[in-house]
Scaffold this motif. Sequence first.
Motif, PDB file in Angstrom:
ATOM      1  N   THR A   1       0.847  -1.189   0.000  1.00  0.00           N
ATOM      2  CA  THR A   1       0.000   0.000   0.000  1.00  0.00           C
ATOM      3  C   THR A   1       0.884   1.240   0.000  1.00  0.00           C
ATOM      4  O   THR A   1       1.719   1.411   0.898  1.00  0.00           O
ATOM      5  CB  THR A   1      -0.922   0.028   1.233  1.00  0.00           C
ATOM      6  N   TRP A   2       0.692   2.090  -1.005  1.00  0.00           N
ATOM      7  CA  TRP A   2       1.464   3.315  -1.145  1.00  0.00           C
ATOM      8  C   TRP A   2       0.711   4.513  -0.571  1.00  0.00           C
ATOM      9  O   TRP A   2      -0.489   4.656  -0.789  1.00  0.00           O
ATOM     10  CB  TRP A   2       1.744   3.615  -2.618  1.00  0.00           C
ATOM     11  N   GLY A   3       1.439   5.401   0.089  1.00  0.00           N
ATOM     12  CA  GLY A   3       0.953   6.728   0.440  1.00  0.00           C
ATOM     13  C   GLY A   3       1.792   7.728  -0.340  1.00  0.00           C
ATOM     14  O   GLY A   3       3.017   7.713  -0.246  1.00  0.00           O
ATOM     15  N   ILE A   4       1.143   8.577  -1.124  1.00  0.00           N
ATOM     16  CA  ILE A   4       1.882   9.495  -1.988  1.00  0.00           C
ATOM     17  C   ILE A   4       1.795  10.914  -1.434  1.00  0.00           C
ATOM     18  O   ILE A   4       0.749  11.550  -1.481  1.00  0.00           O
ATOM     19  CB  ILE A   4       1.342   9.458  -3.434  1.00  0.00           C
ATOM     20  N   GLY A   5       2.904  11.379  -0.894  1.00  0.00           N
ATOM     21  CA  GLY A   5       2.957  12.743  -0.409  1.00  0.00           C
ATOM     22  C   GLY A   5       3.272  12.858   1.070  1.00  0.00           C
ATOM     23  O   GLY A   5       2.897  12.004   1.879  1.00  0.00           O
TER      24      GLY A   5
ATOM     25  N   LYS B   1       2.691  -4.543   4.304  1.00  0.00           N
ATOM     26  CA  LYS B   1       3.800  -3.835   3.672  1.00  0.00           C
ATOM     27  C   LYS B   1       3.279  -2.504   3.140  1.00  0.00           C
ATOM     28  O   LYS B   1       2.282  -2.461   2.416  1.00  0.00           O
ATOM     29  CB  LYS B   1       4.399  -4.661   2.534  1.00  0.00           C
ATOM     30  N   LEU B   2       3.970  -1.427   3.515  1.00  0.00           N
ATOM     31  CA  LEU B   2       3.582  -0.099   3.078  1.00  0.00           C
ATOM     32  C   LEU B   2       4.797   0.676   2.589  1.00  0.00           C
ATOM     33  O   LEU B   2       5.943   0.351   2.926  1.00  0.00           O
ATOM     34  CB  LEU B   2       2.901   0.680   4.210  1.00  0.00           C
ATOM     35  N   ALA B   3       4.542   1.711   1.801  1.00  0.00           N
ATOM     36  CA  ALA B   3       5.626   2.557   1.309  1.00  0.00           C
ATOM     37  C   ALA B   3       5.095   3.972   1.132  1.00  0.00           C
ATOM     38  O   ALA B   3       3.890   4.175   0.963  1.00  0.00           O
ATOM     39  CB  ALA B   3       6.169   2.024  -0.018  1.00  0.00           C
ATOM     40  N   ILE B   4       5.992   4.935   1.187  1.00  0.00           N
ATOM     41  CA  ILE B   4       5.570   6.329   1.098  1.00  0.00           C
ATOM     42  C   ILE B   4       6.585   7.146   0.309  1.00  0.00           C
ATOM     43  O   ILE B   4       7.786   6.882   0.344  1.00  0.00           O
ATOM     44  CB  ILE B   4       5.361   6.934   2.500  1.00  0.00           C
ATOM     45  N   ILE B   5       6.058   8.130  -0.410  1.00  0.00           N
ATOM     46  CA  ILE B   5       6.881   9.087  -1.147  1.00  0.00           C
ATOM     47  C   ILE B   5       6.867  10.416  -0.400  1.00  0.00           C
ATOM     48  O   ILE B   5       5.820  10.879   0.046  1.00  0.00           O
ATOM     49  CB  ILE B   5       6.335   9.298  -2.581  1.00  0.00           C
ATOM     50  N   ASP B   6       8.034  11.023  -0.256  1.00  0.00           N
ATOM     51  CA  ASP B   6       8.199  12.377   0.279  1.00  0.00           C
ATOM     52  C   ASP B   6       8.089  12.484   1.795  1.00  0.00           C
ATOM     53  O   ASP B   6       7.942  13.587   2.332  1.00  0.00           O
ATOM     54  CB  ASP B   6       7.217  13.365  -0.357  1.00  0.00           C
TER      55      ASP B   6
ATOM     56  N   VAL C   1       7.677  -0.388   6.623  1.00  0.00           N
ATOM     57  CA  VAL C   1       7.491   0.722   5.682  1.00  0.00           C
ATOM     58  C   VAL C   1       8.806   1.048   4.978  1.00  0.00           C
ATOM     59  O   VAL C   1       9.850   1.160   5.619  1.00  0.00           O
ATOM     60  CB  VAL C   1       6.987   1.992   6.399  1.00  0.00           C
ATOM     61  N   GLU C   2       8.736   1.197   3.657  1.00  0.00           N
ATOM     62  CA  GLU C   2       9.864   1.733   2.894  1.00  0.00           C
ATOM     63  C   GLU C   2       9.552   3.187   2.568  1.00  0.00           C
ATOM     64  O   GLU C   2       8.483   3.501   2.048  1.00  0.00           O
ATOM     65  CB  GLU C   2      10.091   0.943   1.604  1.00  0.00           C
ATOM     66  N   SER C   3      10.485   4.072   2.900  1.00  0.00           N
ATOM     67  CA  SER C   3      10.309   5.498   2.657  1.00  0.00           C
ATOM     68  C   SER C   3      11.234   5.955   1.537  1.00  0.00           C
ATOM     69  O   SER C   3      12.396   5.553   1.480  1.00  0.00           O
ATOM     70  CB  SER C   3      10.624   6.301   3.917  1.00  0.00           C
ATOM     71  N   VAL C   4      10.711   6.801   0.655  1.00  0.00           N
ATOM     72  CA  VAL C   4      11.519   7.361  -0.431  1.00  0.00           C
ATOM     73  C   VAL C   4      11.375   8.878  -0.407  1.00  0.00           C
ATOM     74  O   VAL C   4      10.260   9.407  -0.469  1.00  0.00           O
ATOM     75  CB  VAL C   4      11.092   6.831  -1.812  1.00  0.00           C
ATOM     76  N   THR C   5      12.485   9.573  -0.292  1.00  0.00           N
ATOM     77  CA  THR C   5      12.493  11.029  -0.361  1.00  0.00           C
ATOM     78  C   THR C   5      13.469  11.466  -1.445  1.00  0.00           C
ATOM     79  O   THR C   5      14.247  10.659  -1.961  1.00  0.00           O
ATOM     80  CB  THR C   5      12.878  11.675   0.981  1.00  0.00           C
ATOM     81  N   PHE C   6      13.418  12.749  -1.766  1.00  0.00           N
ATOM     82  CA  PHE C   6      14.244  13.287  -2.849  1.00  0.00           C
ATOM     83  C   PHE C   6      14.966  14.540  -2.390  1.00  0.00           C
ATOM     84  O   PHE C   6      14.489  15.258  -1.507  1.00  0.00           O
ATOM     85  CB  PHE C   6      13.362  13.630  -4.061  1.00  0.00           C
ATOM     86  N   SER C   7      16.095  14.802  -3.027  1.00  0.00           N
ATOM     87  CA  SER C   7      16.835  16.046  -2.759  1.00  0.00           C
ATOM     88  C   SER C   7      16.292  17.126  -3.702  1.00  0.00           C
ATOM     89  O   SER C   7      16.962  17.539  -4.659  1.00  0.00           O
ATOM     90  CB  SER C   7      18.332  15.836  -2.966  1.00  0.00           C
ATOM     91  N   GLU C   8      15.066  17.556  -3.423  1.00  0.00           N
ATOM     92  CA  GLU C   8      14.419  18.559  -4.280  1.00  0.00           C
ATOM     93  C   GLU C   8      15.239  19.845  -4.360  1.00  0.00           C
ATOM     94  O   GLU C   8      15.204  20.553  -5.375  1.00  0.00           O
ATOM     95  CB  GLU C   8      13.018  18.892  -3.756  1.00  0.00           C
TER      96      GLU C   8
ATOM     97  N   ALA D   1      10.895   5.418  -8.577  1.00  0.00           N
ATOM     98  CA  ALA D   1      10.916   4.968  -7.180  1.00  0.00           C
ATOM     99  C   ALA D   1       9.733   4.059  -6.883  1.00  0.00           C
ATOM    100  O   ALA D   1       9.882   2.998  -6.247  1.00  0.00           O
ATOM    101  CB  ALA D   1      10.893   6.180  -6.250  1.00  0.00           C
ATOM    102  N   VAL D   2       8.547   4.448  -7.325  1.00  0.00           N
ATOM    103  CA  VAL D   2       7.345   3.643  -7.075  1.00  0.00           C
ATOM    104  C   VAL D   2       7.447   2.295  -7.779  1.00  0.00           C
ATOM    105  O   VAL D   2       7.115   1.248  -7.207  1.00  0.00           O
ATOM    106  CB  VAL D   2       6.087   4.406  -7.535  1.00  0.00           C
ATOM    107  N   LYS D   3       7.920   2.326  -8.999  1.00  0.00           N
ATOM    108  CA  LYS D   3       8.034   1.075  -9.761  1.00  0.00           C
ATOM    109  C   LYS D   3       9.070   0.138  -9.128  1.00  0.00           C
ATOM    110  O   LYS D   3       8.841  -1.075  -8.998  1.00  0.00           O
ATOM    111  CB  LYS D   3       8.420   1.378 -11.208  1.00  0.00           C
ATOM    112  N   LYS D   4      10.194   0.696  -8.684  1.00  0.00           N
ATOM    113  CA  LYS D   4      11.260  -0.118  -8.115  1.00  0.00           C
ATOM    114  C   LYS D   4      10.822  -0.805  -6.829  1.00  0.00           C
ATOM    115  O   LYS D   4      11.024  -2.015  -6.653  1.00  0.00           O
ATOM    116  CB  LYS D   4      12.486   0.754  -7.855  1.00  0.00           C
ATOM    117  N   VAL D   5      10.211  -0.041  -5.919  1.00  0.00           N
ATOM    118  CA  VAL D   5       9.791  -0.620  -4.637  1.00  0.00           C
ATOM    119  C   VAL D   5       8.656  -1.622  -4.854  1.00  0.00           C
ATOM    120  O   VAL D   5       8.627  -2.686  -4.220  1.00  0.00           O
ATOM    121  CB  VAL D   5       9.358   0.485  -3.656  1.00  0.00           C
TER     122      VAL D   5
END
Length: 334
Positions: A94-98, A116-121, A129-136, A271-275
Amino acid sequence: MKKVFKLSLVMLMATSVILAGCGNKNDGAKSDVKVGLVTDVGGVNDKSFNQSAWEALEALNKESGVEIKYLQSKANADYVPNLNQFVKGGYDLTWGIGFDLGDALLEVAKANPDAKLAIIDSVVDAPNVESVTFSENEGSFLVGVVAGLTTKTNKVAFIGGMKSPVITRFEVGFKAGVEAVNPEATVTNTYAGAYDKPDTGKSLAATLYDAGNDIIFPAAGATGNGVFNEAKSRNDAGGDKVWVIGVDKDQSIEFGDDVTLTSMIKRVDEAVKKVSQQVVDGTFKGGTTTVLGLKDNGVGLPETSKANVSEEILAKVEDFKKQIIDGKITVPSE
């Protein structure tokens, strides 16, 4: 922390927004894996990072036959019920976007340790949970360089959606890039207070363009679409040329080269596709955080920048990019 609501699946479905998307469009591949995605209030068609995330799952569906669905959140109160709908429905990821979904996702993750969950930003400190952030800030520095060297008025502006560490990274990185190449330029920062208000974005853009700003960089989800609409109206009417810098996606594809100077791309799709693929492969590792910057090709400018940005300016962008990657320049993040 909000109290976890122990709702039945039926009640959750009744209180959520309409479920959209399906996993039936693929090239014949089949998989038992189900991946759900919950958007923030910007919506799945925000022409920005929600859309990038969903397009990544659509690609995975075509390649692997993974079943995919999304729930579009209309308000922050939808986050926990929407996440729970996928978790209780037996989805494998399950993804949470934002950034805004961080607290809700942590709540759901703690209540469902086997999910299993994952989140962007956002960074969610939980073992599942797998977290993905970016160096905006790094990518925004580069589009700031473009803006600083392109502006004819020495006035450029930034429009944020809502105050958060993520949007702050966009803001300060952009300002630093402008100042690095054009100390005479002024950068005006303003916030819309929403990610889903194109009319507000259009109104703010009108005020900023009227004040002499000829380039605006919005990091505001669907609110930023209104900035493009205002710029297009002005350019179509004649007069002094104005520009918009796209965000998250190559927004020249949506709004055209006539108004999009360049874009600050975040590879949310990759990132979403990879995880998600990790779940398919059985290699998902919860409790991890990945930060993607210039050195990882996680942020940057699209090839279409060549349509409006001179080779000389792009060469300067590449020089700054190398200095950032080599550690010779540290871009502020707050």
